[in-house]
Motif scaffolding. Structure first.
Motif, short mmCIF file in Angstrom:
data_model
loop_
_atom_site.label_atom_id
_atom_site.label_comp_id
_atom_site.label_asym_id
_atom_site.label_seq_id
_atom_site.Cartn_x
_atom_site.Cartn_y
_atom_site.Cartn_z
N GLY A 1 0.81 -1.20 0.00
CA GLY A 1 0.00 0.00 0.00
C GLY A 1 0.84 1.25 0.00
N LEU A 2 0.19 2.36 0.25
CA LEU A 2 0.84 3.67 0.31
C LEU A 2 0.99 4.07 1.77
N VAL A 3 2.19 4.46 2.15
CA VAL A 3 2.46 4.84 3.53
C VAL A 3 3.43 6.01 3.54
N SER B 1 4.76 2.07 8.85
CA SER B 1 4.96 0.62 8.85
C SER B 1 3.93 -0.07 7.97
N LEU B 2 4.32 -1.22 7.47
CA LEU B 2 3.43 -2.12 6.75
C LEU B 2 3.82 -3.54 7.08
N VAL C 1 4.52 -1.54 -2.78
CA VAL C 1 4.74 -0.72 -1.58
C VAL C 1 5.24 0.64 -2.04
N THR C 2 4.54 1.69 -1.64
CA THR C 2 4.92 3.05 -1.99
C THR C 2 5.08 3.87 -0.72
N VAL C 3 6.25 4.45 -0.56
CA VAL C 3 6.53 5.26 0.63
C VAL C 3 6.70 6.70 0.19
N SER C 4 5.84 7.56 0.70
CA SER C 4 5.90 8.98 0.33
C SER C 4 6.74 9.75 1.33
N SER C 5 7.38 10.79 0.82
CA SER C 5 8.26 11.59 1.69
C SER C 5 7.52 12.74 2.34
#
Length: 124
Positions: free
Chosen positions: A9-11, A16-17, A120-124
């Motif tokens: 997902g997007l976090v 955490s995921l 998995v997408t991690v936004s800043s």
């Protein structure tokens, strides 16, 4: 044999995921399980692996101390708990399975079966 991965997902950075992978068509406790990831335009990289009983694990240097791989053999499930996520963790994450050669478990080519991947997408 099928490996069904989920939990991506997007976090936001720092979040955490937990990824899960449920294989079918194989005797789960007889297989080493691994997680790999692939970012756009890059090769598939090793993330973590766990041996047949769960008593042995290995990690890529980039995720040590942040990610934890575990397995529940009665539930036929392997997990990847990902904490303190950073944008560089953004990738499609794949679970994989193989019977033996624990020492080479960081090498993608040694795995016999692969899941379909979860983003998995991690936004800043």
């Amino acid at each position: 044999v099928q490996l069904q991965a989920s939990g991506g997902g997007l976090v936001q950075a720092g979040g955490s995921l937990r990824l899960s992978c449920v294989p079918s068509g194989l005797t789960f406790s007889s297989y080493i399980m691994g997680w790999f990831r692939q970012a756009p335009g890059k090769e598939r990289d090793f993330v973590a692996a766990i041996n047949w009983s769960g008593g042995g694990t290995m990690y890529a240097d980039s995720v040590k101390g942040r990610f934890t791989i575990s397995r529940d053999n009665p539930k036929n499930t392997v997990y990847l708990q990902m904490n303190s996520l950073v944008p560089d963790d953004t990738a499609v994450y794949y679970c994989a399975a193989k019977r033996d050669l624990w020492v080479s478990s960081s090498t993608p080519g040694t795995y016999a079966y692969w899941g379909q991947g979860t983003q998995v997408t991690v936004s800043s």
